[in-house]
Scaffold this motif. Structure first.
Motif, PDB file in Angstrom:
ATOM      1  N   PHE A   1      48.850 -30.102  58.947  1.00  0.00           N
ATOM      2  CA  PHE A   1      48.145 -29.527  58.217  1.00  0.00           C
ATOM      3  C   PHE A   1      48.715 -29.000  56.968  1.00  0.00           C
ATOM      4  O   PHE A   1      48.262 -29.098  55.954  1.00  0.00           O
ATOM      5  CB  PHE A   1      47.428 -28.178  59.102  1.00  0.00           C
TER       6      PHE A   1
ATOM      7  N   PRO B   1      40.802 -35.702  54.524  1.00  0.00           N
ATOM      8  CA  PRO B   1      39.824 -34.947  54.032  1.00  0.00           C
ATOM      9  C   PRO B   1      40.002 -34.272  52.600  1.00  0.00           C
ATOM     10  O   PRO B   1      41.054 -34.207  52.167  1.00  0.00           O
ATOM     11  CB  PRO B   1      39.688 -33.926  55.085  1.00  0.00           C
TER      12      PRO B   1
ATOM     13  N   LYS C   1      40.769 -31.260  50.055  1.00  0.00           N
ATOM     14  CA  LYS C   1      41.506 -30.321  50.009  1.00  0.00           C
ATOM     15  C   LYS C   1      40.624 -28.900  50.307  1.00  0.00           C
ATOM     16  O   LYS C   1      41.146 -27.754  50.468  1.00  0.00           O
ATOM     17  CB  LYS C   1      42.619 -30.094  48.963  1.00  0.00           C
ATOM     18  N   HIS C   2      39.423 -28.899  49.954  1.00  0.00           N
ATOM     19  CA  HIS C   2      38.614 -27.790  49.967  1.00  0.00           C
ATOM     20  C   HIS C   2      38.814 -27.382  51.296  1.00  0.00           C
ATOM     21  O   HIS C   2      38.547 -26.102  51.550  1.00  0.00           O
ATOM     22  CB  HIS C   2      37.254 -28.425  49.318  1.00  0.00           C
ATOM     23  N   TRP C   3      38.714 -28.131  52.152  1.00  0.00           N
ATOM     24  CA  TRP C   3      38.438 -27.689  53.712  1.00  0.00           C
ATOM     25  C   TRP C   3      39.842 -26.943  54.046  1.00  0.00           C
ATOM     26  O   TRP C   3      39.635 -26.138  55.129  1.00  0.00           O
ATOM     27  CB  TRP C   3      38.261 -29.211  54.549  1.00  0.00           C
ATOM     28  N   ALA C   4      41.002 -26.900  53.488  1.00  0.00           N
ATOM     29  CA  ALA C   4      42.115 -26.408  53.799  1.00  0.00           C
ATOM     30  C   ALA C   4      41.799 -24.814  53.601  1.00  0.00           C
ATOM     31  O   ALA C   4      42.546 -24.083  54.365  1.00  0.00           O
ATOM     32  CB  ALA C   4      43.206 -26.741  52.924  1.00  0.00           C
TER      33      ALA C   4
ATOM     34  N   ALA D   1      38.554 -23.546  53.244  1.00  0.00           N
ATOM     35  CA  ALA D   1      37.263 -23.419  53.759  1.00  0.00           C
ATOM     36  C   ALA D   1      37.212 -23.127  55.520  1.00  0.00           C
ATOM     37  O   ALA D   1      36.704 -22.036  55.736  1.00  0.00           O
ATOM     38  CB  ALA D   1      36.139 -24.403  53.333  1.00  0.00           C
ATOM     39  N   VAL D   2      37.863 -23.834  55.962  1.00  0.00           N
ATOM     40  CA  VAL D   2      37.706 -23.825  57.640  1.00  0.00           C
ATOM     41  C   VAL D   2      38.463 -22.654  57.939  1.00  0.00           C
ATOM     42  O   VAL D   2      37.886 -21.834  58.846  1.00  0.00           O
ATOM     43  CB  VAL D   2      38.394 -25.165  58.158  1.00  0.00           C
ATOM     44  N   PRO D   3      39.548 -22.115  57.536  1.00  0.00           N
ATOM     45  CA  PRO D   3      40.287 -20.878  58.083  1.00  0.00           C
ATOM     46  C   PRO D   3      39.227 -19.659  57.794  1.00  0.00           C
ATOM     47  O   PRO D   3      39.199 -18.856  58.638  1.00  0.00           O
ATOM     48  CB  PRO D   3      41.683 -20.681  57.451  1.00  0.00           C
TER      49      PRO D   3
ATOM     50  N   TYR E   1      35.935 -19.808  57.145  1.00  0.00           N
ATOM     51  CA  TYR E   1      34.776 -19.684  58.009  1.00  0.00           C
ATOM     52  C   TYR E   1      34.973 -19.286  59.489  1.00  0.00           C
ATOM     53  O   TYR E   1      34.317 -18.633  60.028  1.00  0.00           O
ATOM     54  CB  TYR E   1      34.089 -21.274  58.158  1.00  0.00           C
ATOM     55  N   PHE E   2      36.434 -19.634  59.853  1.00  0.00           N
ATOM     56  CA  PHE E   2      36.719 -19.192  60.919  1.00  0.00           C
ATOM     57  C   PHE E   2      36.648 -17.617  61.347  1.00  0.00           C
ATOM     58  O   PHE E   2      36.398 -16.932  62.298  1.00  0.00           O
ATOM     59  CB  PHE E   2      38.072 -19.959  61.580  1.00  0.00           C
TER      60      PHE E   2
ATOM     61  N   THR F   1      33.333 -15.851  61.416  1.00  0.00           N
ATOM     62  CA  THR F   1      32.897 -16.277  62.448  1.00  0.00           C
ATOM     63  C   THR F   1      33.580 -15.016  63.515  1.00  0.00           C
ATOM     64  O   THR F   1      32.747 -14.531  64.359  1.00  0.00           O
ATOM     65  CB  THR F   1      33.047 -17.661  63.178  1.00  0.00           C
TER      66      THR F   1
END
Length: 167
Positions: free
Chosen positions: A65, A85, A87-90, A92-94, A96-97, A100
């Protein structure tokens, strides 16, 4: 004369265990012959193996990662990695987590507040498991008093003991 392995008393058990230093095995005959035992003498426990594999997998996934998230695209292309994938998701995912988790905690606390009766409700004092104290006094034989049956202390007694100054 008695059989040396017959046991008739606790002292005899201890003396036999000191003499022989015997160990008790819970393995079946099939497990002894196959070499796959359950006890710690025959290898690691499955939970230890799963924990080791899980920790190694976590470290490897974390390194992958961070390499993906922090190395520039030109370096990834130079080592032959072209499909990955965005690099935006590096980020965005944390994010969003974490959102949540915060929303789940807020939702859980809100559900607890909604399901709790208000302080003025009698449901905070009595429920289906409440037991009233028995009003009958059992007969007393001699100096011995029987043990009272289990019951809840009434709210009037609690208030009297806590808030009234009894002289």
């Amino acid at each position: 004369m008695e059989d040396p392995y017959s046991v008739s008393s606790p002292r005899r058990i201890l003396s036999l265990s000191r003499k022989r230093r015997a160990t008790v095995s819970s393995l079946d005959a099939d497990e002894r012959t196959s070499g796959f035992g359950v006890s710690g003498e025959h290898g690691p426990k499955p939970s230890e193996v799963y924990g080791f594999v899980g920790s190694i997998s976590t470290v490897v996934a974390t390194v992958i990662f961070f390499v993906w998230a922090y190395l520039p695209d030109s370096w990834l292309h130079s080592i032959g990695i072209f499909y990955y994938p965005n690099k935006h998701w590096a980020l965005a995912v944390p994010a969003y987590f974490m959102v949540t988790v915060v929303l789940a905690l807020g939702f859980y606390i809100g559900l607890n507040f909604m399901s709790t009766p208000p302080p003025t409700s009698f449901n905070t004092v009595f429920d289906e498991f409440s037991r009233d104290p028995l009003s009958s006094v059992p007969s007393v034989d001699g100096d011995e008093l029987p043990i009272e049956s289990m019951s809840d202390i009434g709210i009037d007694k609690v208030n009297e003991l806590m808030f009234n100054n009894v002289n």
